[in-house]
Design an enzyme around this catalytic site. Structure first.
Site, mmCIF file in Angstrom:
data_model
loop_
_atom_site.group_PDB
_atom_site.id
_atom_site.type_symbol
_atom_site.label_atom_id
_atom_site.label_comp_id
_atom_site.label_asym_id
_atom_site.label_seq_id
_atom_site.Cartn_x
_atom_site.Cartn_y
_atom_site.Cartn_z
ATOM 1 N N ASP A 138 -21.578 1.204 3.260
ATOM 2 C CA ASP A 138 -20.338 1.714 2.662
ATOM 3 C C ASP A 138 -19.979 0.967 1.381
ATOM 4 O OD1 ASP A 138 -20.384 3.127 4.980
ATOM 5 O OD2 ASP A 138 -18.650 2.144 5.898
ATOM 6 N N SER A 177 0.848 -1.195 0.000
ATOM 7 C CA SER A 177 0.000 0.000 0.000
ATOM 8 C C SER A 177 0.874 1.232 0.000
ATOM 9 C CB SER A 177 -0.881 0.015 1.260
ATOM 10 O OG SER A 177 -1.422 1.311 1.448
#
Ligand code: ADP
Ligand code: MG
Length: 374
Positions: free
Chosen positions: A162, A60
């Site tokens: 979400d 990431s």
């Protein structure tokens, strides 16, 4: 003569982008089978999948190091990597022969601010994997897989909104979601045509006891539904509220039910106004939603209330906390010309309160998850 090795073909990569979200209205209604009206941000997470190599490797741009694994072992990797590797593990668990690959994620959604960086991350990975492995996941399976990553692998008891909006949002629209049927329908939300803007204030207030408080509210709502003899609080209509209050007796459960029932009603009213093209008219509903979260559901904190009050004093037509509560972000609906002044007023108020300086930015409804050219 030296033997020339034939050039290695570059490993094929697949990239997908999934957005974070702002919830326009409908807070803590999702796990009560109710209604929510979020919209996708222009901010999102990009997941790039490169097949090949050894094992499953996650990296990431927002974290140091890489995480490599060959087994489905959530406890053996750092927390952030469970979001990235979770979809692989669940697919493998379901019998999919998942080949070795590297997955790199890069997000511009602020982490942990209530704008759903987690769903953006998971939905970007699911969408990229679907494409890279030709899984043919339909809308329902993509949603179920993304939800299962957060609920079952990460262990976050989120209500499902979400992932739904990150996957299915439509540009220029908010997404009306029925959290019982999981049906969605886009609702026009054209701020520009109305001469309005939506500002997000990230209060950067530290989240306080958020997991425990969330679980307590959720359990309280379930208990209230049991007492009232309904499958979920969705089944209590605004007309039934007085009777429900009497039957509940206890102040805490009364407040929770009042919040959920009136909030569902506000979502429906907001959808009606937006469908009629009257964006400015939703302002008072946003503010009423905040009052309900603050006074009845008791999920606000002083920084958040101060941001809402400052926005309203600076000319916002409506303002409310967005997200699960106990910190995070506030949204304000403002005339376009009033945005800079409003952010200044909020910043000043935070300075007076001795709090960290908040950040403010404008948002417009963006598209849902999609594959992007490499
Ligand atoms: P929110 O979804 O409101 O941003 P969450 O606590 O649900 O807050 O999710 C935040 C967590 O998601 C981070 O702590 C991190 O573990 C993970 N996460 C989100 N985006 C990234 C990213 N780009 N890289 C690594 N981890 C991320
Ligand atoms: Mg999240």
């Amino acid at each position: 003569m030296t033997a020339q090795s034939s050039p290695q073909p570059a490993p094929a990569s697949t990239r997908a982008l999934a957005p974070g979200r702002v919830n326009l209205i409908g807070e803590h209604t999702d796990y009560n089978d109710g209604f929510v009206l979020p919209f996708a941000l222009g901010l999102g997470c990009t997941a790039t999948v490169v097949l090949g190599g050894e094992g499953w490797v996650a990296t990431s741009a927002q974290q140091d190091g890489e995480v490599a694994t060959t087994t489905c072992a959530p406890s053996a990797v750092p927390g952030w990597a469970t979001y990235v590797l979770g979809p692989i593990w669940l697919l493998a668990d379901r019998g999919v022969d998942v080949p070795p690959m590297r997955i790199h994620v890069d997000s511009n959604v602020p982490l942990g601010a209530g704008l759903s960086s987690s769903a953006a991350l998971v939905c970007s990975v699911v969408t990229a994997l679907d494409e890279a492995l030709s899984l043919g996941l339909g809308a329902e399976e993509s949603l179920a897989l993304s939800r299962a990553v957060e609920n079952d692998v990460v262990g976050a008891p989120t209500g499902g909104m979400d992932q739904l909006v990150s996957l299915r949002a439509v540009e220029g629209h908010a997404l009306f979601c029925d959290m019982r049927s999981l049906e969605t329908s886009p609702v026009p939300f054209d701020l520009e045509a109305a001469g309005l803007a939506m500002v997000v204030i990230d209060t950067r207030a530290p989240h306080r006891h958020v997991d425990g408080e969330y679980a307590e509210r959720r359990a309280g709502c379930e208990e209230a539904a049991r007492v009232l003899g309904v499958p979920a609080l969705r089944d209590v209509g605004a007309d039934d509220l007085d009777t429900a209050m009497e039957r509940l007796g206890e102040d805490r459960l009364q407040r929770y039910v009042r919040h959920v029932v009136t909030e569902n009603d506000r979502v429906l009213a907001t959808v009606d106004l937006l469908r009629g093209g009257d964006v400015a008219a939703i302002g008072p509903l946003l503010t009423a939603s905040h009052a309900s979260m603050r006074d009845d559901f008791a999920i606000s904190v002083p920084e958040v209330d101060a941001a809402v009050d400052a926005l309203l004093e600076a000319g916002a037509l409506g303002a409310r906390m967005t997200g699960g509560g106990f910190g995070g972000c506030v949204i304000g609906l403002l005339p376009r010309a009033g945005v800079e002044h409003a952010i200044e007023v909020v910043t000043q108020r935070f300075g007076d309160g001795g709090w960290q300086e908040p950040t403010g930015f404008l948002v417009t409804p963006g598209p849902g998850a999609h594959v992007v050219p490499d």
